[in-house]
Design a protein around this motif. Structure first.
Motif, mmCIF file in Angstrom:
data_model
loop_
_atom_site.group_PDB
_atom_site.id
_atom_site.type_symbol
_atom_site.label_atom_id
_atom_site.label_comp_id
_atom_site.label_asym_id
_atom_site.label_seq_id
_atom_site.Cartn_x
_atom_site.Cartn_y
_atom_site.Cartn_z
ATOM 1 N N PHE A 290 -11.400 20.825 -19.288
ATOM 2 C CA PHE A 290 -11.840 20.221 -20.541
ATOM 3 C C PHE A 290 -11.090 18.928 -20.859
ATOM 4 O O PHE A 290 -11.656 18.004 -21.442
ATOM 5 C CB PHE A 290 -11.696 21.218 -21.695
ATOM 6 C CG PHE A 290 -12.804 22.241 -21.724
ATOM 7 C CD1 PHE A 290 -14.077 21.894 -22.147
ATOM 8 C CD2 PHE A 290 -12.579 23.536 -21.281
ATOM 9 C CE1 PHE A 290 -15.106 22.836 -22.158
ATOM 10 C CE2 PHE A 290 -13.604 24.479 -21.279
ATOM 11 C CZ PHE A 290 -14.866 24.127 -21.719
ATOM 12 N N ARG A 293 -12.921 16.373 -18.689
ATOM 13 C CA ARG A 293 -14.304 16.118 -19.100
ATOM 14 C C ARG A 293 -14.375 15.430 -20.469
ATOM 15 O O ARG A 293 -15.176 14.538 -20.697
ATOM 16 C CB ARG A 293 -15.082 17.433 -19.152
ATOM 17 C CG ARG A 293 -15.425 18.004 -17.791
ATOM 18 C CD ARG A 293 -16.395 17.074 -17.045
ATOM 19 N NE ARG A 293 -16.767 17.624 -15.734
ATOM 20 C CZ ARG A 293 -17.813 18.411 -15.533
ATOM 21 N NH1 ARG A 293 -18.575 18.776 -16.563
ATOM 22 N NH2 ARG A 293 -18.090 18.838 -14.322
ATOM 23 N N GLN A 294 -13.528 15.882 -21.388
ATOM 24 C CA GLN A 294 -13.572 15.355 -22.754
ATOM 25 C C GLN A 294 -12.574 14.215 -22.966
ATOM 26 O O GLN A 294 -12.443 13.702 -24.068
ATOM 27 C CB GLN A 294 -13.273 16.483 -23.749
ATOM 28 C CG GLN A 294 -14.196 17.681 -23.640
ATOM 29 C CD GLN A 294 -15.639 17.332 -23.962
ATOM 30 O OE1 GLN A 294 -15.904 16.455 -24.785
ATOM 31 N NE2 GLN A 294 -16.580 18.007 -23.300
#
Length: 372
Positions: A290, A293-294
């Protein structure tokens, strides 16, 4: 010559022509500070003071010769270096090989322009823990000392292309060595090393690895198969048959004749093909997924110190898919055929470890081997 100039004629001539102070083989006990006037000291760039009897440098060396870029003090009797050496902001090369140094001052790590640090043949028991602050280092030669470890901060010296650590008392290398993407030559000959970091050799730039005479070292990462390696004096595994890969565990990879393999001590838990990865491994993978990705910026305040450290510096990467591995993994032992090795001698029973993030990657790797 100016009437106010008290410079020694030969010093003045050498300094004004090329910035060199040449004092080799002079039987000196101290570095002279009165041979140049304050004006001409600013011209002194390179000091060659090899093979004398100097036991210490002037405490105010940075005030006496503030523009020094290179110091060569090989074969003297130095027991220590002054803290003020960290004030020589233009220093690029420091050679204090073949002395009696027991430690290096922490201030040496503040030398932002230092390119080459040569401390071979001393009695150093450690390197400054924050050696990584000297981030411009390109060559570090600490061979023939009494080092027992290498600081993890070495990974911050991204420009190092030559790391020489032979003839010490090292038991392992920090995984941060694997982050040295410009490293071309690594020498760890004649130590007590029993295992190596997972990713060592992953980068194609590392082409020469000297690791002979490590009698406790039985296995290397599989990346070494494409390197020129010196294995002379490393332990060889005397097994008569191939390994059984039906149930490969990292904790105890065992051959049919029950030979147990020694593996890296910094891997906290090991996974079997029949067992899912540890909770710490799964958690770290989720956080890493995460954050990438973020584009989340995770600080040390957000996580425990150990987890943050592993996210910043993974144990390694999967040999098949290159995904990061943080705590636990799967492994296969490969015995390379001599025709595939690029080494300095014929090794019949030297083995190579491949690490994987999942049973699927491990089995896919084995299937590819069968196809070959």
């Amino acid at each position: 010559m100016n009437d106010n100039c008290c410079c020694h004629p030969s010093w003045l001539r050498a300094v004004t022509e090329n910035g060199i102070v040449l004092l080799n083989y002079g039987n000196l006990e101290n570095l002279p500070t009165n041979r140049l006037c304050s004006k001409h000291r600013l011209l002194a760039k390179m000091f060659y003071v090899k093979r004398n009897r100097i036991k210490e440098l002037p405490v105010d060396i940075s005030l006496q010769y503030p523009e020094i870029t290179e110091i060569y003090l090989t074969s003297n009797q130095l027991c220590s270096l002054p803290q003020s050496i960290g004030d020589l902001i233009n220093l690029r090369n420091l050679d204090v090989c073949d002395n009696e140094l027991e430690y290096l001052p922490d201030s040496i790590t503040t030398l932002e322009n230092l390119k080459q640090l040569r401390v071979r043949h001393n009695i150093l028991k450690s390197l400054p823990y924050n050696i990584g602050n000297a981030s411009s280092l390109e060559v570090l030669d600490a061979s023939h000392n009494e080092l027992r470890s290498v600081p993890c901060s070495i990974g911050n010296c991204k420009d190092i292309y030559q790391l020489l650590l032979s003839n010490n008392r090292l038991y392992s290398l920090p995984r941060q060595v694997c982050f040295l993407t410009h490293l071309e030559q690594l020498s760890i000959t004649s130590n007590c090393i029993s295992n190596l970091p997972m990713d060592l050799g992953k980068h194609s730039t590392l082409s020469i690895i000297e690791m002979g005479n490590n009698p406790l070292l039985h296995f290397c990462p599989s990346y070494f198969l494409s390197k020129y390696c010196h294995f002379d004096g490393c332990a060889q595994v005397e097994i008569g048959r191939e390994h059984d890969f039906h149930d490969v565990t990292l904790a105890q990879i065992t051959s049919r004749d029950s030979y147990t393999i020694s593996l890296p001590s910094h891997v906290k838990s090991y996974a079997s093909i029949k067992i899912v990865p540890s909770l710490m491994e799964i958690t770290s993978r989720i956080v890493n997924f995460f954050s990438e990705r973020q584009h989340l910026l995770i600080s040390e305040n957000d996580l425990s110190g150990d987890i943050f450290d592993r996210l910043e510096s993974p144990l390694g990467h999967c040999y098949y898919c290159s995904k990061p591995i943080f705590w636990s993994c799967y492994a296969v032992v490969n015995k390379a055929s001599p025709c595939k090795l690029r080494h300095s001698m014929s090794i019949k029973n030297f083995y190579f470890l491949s690490y994987f993030c999942s049973p699927e990657c491990l089995l896919l790797h084995l299937f590819l081997q069968i196809d070959e």
